[in-house]
Design an enzyme around this catalytic site. Structure first.
Site, mmCIF file in Angstrom:
data_model
loop_
_atom_site.group_PDB
_atom_site.id
_atom_site.type_symbol
_atom_site.label_atom_id
_atom_site.label_comp_id
_atom_site.label_asym_id
_atom_site.label_seq_id
_atom_site.Cartn_x
_atom_site.Cartn_y
_atom_site.Cartn_z
ATOM 1 N N GLU A 100 -5.121 10.683 9.387
ATOM 2 C CA GLU A 100 -3.798 10.206 8.965
ATOM 3 C C GLU A 100 -3.038 11.324 8.261
ATOM 4 O OE1 GLU A 100 -1.283 8.553 9.050
ATOM 5 O OE2 GLU A 100 -1.432 6.509 8.327
ATOM 6 N N ASP A 101 -1.728 11.222 8.271
ATOM 7 C CA ASP A 101 -0.911 12.228 7.577
ATOM 8 C C ASP A 101 -0.935 12.026 6.065
ATOM 9 O OD1 ASP A 101 0.548 9.858 7.721
ATOM 10 O OD2 ASP A 101 2.355 10.763 8.556
ATOM 11 N N ASP A 104 -0.132 6.405 1.076
ATOM 12 C CA ASP A 104 0.896 6.155 0.072
ATOM 13 C C ASP A 104 0.558 4.819 -0.613
ATOM 14 O OD1 ASP A 104 3.323 6.406 -1.265
ATOM 15 O OD2 ASP A 104 4.534 5.705 0.400
ATOM 16 N N PHE A 153 9.052 11.894 -1.807
ATOM 17 C CA PHE A 153 9.064 11.729 -0.360
ATOM 18 C C PHE A 153 9.060 13.109 0.298
ATOM 19 C CE2 PHE A 153 10.531 10.842 3.889
ATOM 20 C CZ PHE A 153 9.825 9.693 4.182
ATOM 21 N N ARG A 166 9.678 16.947 11.534
ATOM 22 C CA ARG A 166 8.247 16.950 11.884
ATOM 23 C C ARG A 166 7.763 18.334 12.313
ATOM 24 N NH1 ARG A 166 6.416 11.591 12.268
ATOM 25 N NH2 ARG A 166 7.847 10.062 13.118
#
Ligand code: IMP
Ligand code: MG
Length: 175
Positions: A100-101, A104, A153, A166
């Site tokens: 996963e990136d 959160d 963010f 991206r």
């Protein structure tokens, strides 16, 4: 550079590369060649991490892709997770790592872990490039973490804002 400037660069391409190499070495150590190893890339955010990570794992691996949607177009979680693209193959008896990136609130990852565990892998671990622990609403286990960051963010290296940024090789905060 013709891309919009970021307010702050949190992680340079070099820092990311070094850390991803560490994670790859760690994973290769934890899974001897006699064990099969199957990585699951969570699209789209983790595509770049997966691409670099598999090159840093010096052993045989296979991988597959799935997509979930948890965020609409903004920067806040809807709390709702939807399976958008499923895997091509089953997981029964396999040693699986979810790639996963970012974790959160943890909602996406806990949903993924739950549906993948139900497919009876032999083992299931998770690798996340980024960890934002201050925002967690559900307790979720992450076995390999690249960097723990503040509650900002971030974009770049696969992570987007409204599908942009991206392709940046680094990670930063938007202006
Ligand atoms: P969670 O369900 O709140 O843990 O959110 C996980 C997903 O939200 C990640 O897979 C990302 O796609 C997205 N996300 C969370 N924080 C960020 C961020 O700072 N930048 C870009 N995407 C983010
Ligand atoms: Mg994502």
């Amino acid at each position: 550079m013709s891309q919009p400037t970021l307010e702050t660069i949190l992680l340079t391409a070099d820092q990311i590369r070094d850390r991803v190499c560490d994670l790859g070495r760690q994973i290769a150590e934890d899974y001897p060649e006699s064990m099969d190893l199957h990585l699951i890339c969570v699209l789209k955010g983790a595509f770049m991490f997966l691409a670099d990570l598999v090159r840093a794992i010096d052993r045989t691996v296979t991988f597959d892709f799935m997509a979930v949607s948890s965020y609409a177009k903004g920067t806040t979680s809807s709390g709702e997770v939807r399976l958008v693209k499923d895997l091509d193959t089953g997981l029964q008896g396999r040693n699986v790592i979810i790639v996963e990136d970012i974790v959160d609130t943890g909602l996406t990852l806990s949903y993924l872990q739950e549906i993948l565990r139900a497919r009876s892998p032999r083992s299931l671990r998770t690798a996340c490039l980024l960890n934002k622990p201050s925002r967690r609403v559900v307790d979720v286990k992450v076995d390999y973490i690249g960097f723990t960051i503040e509650d900002r963010f971030v974009v770049g290296y696969g992570l987007d804002y409204a599908e942009k940024y991206r392709n940046r090789p680094d990670i930063g905060i938007l202006q």
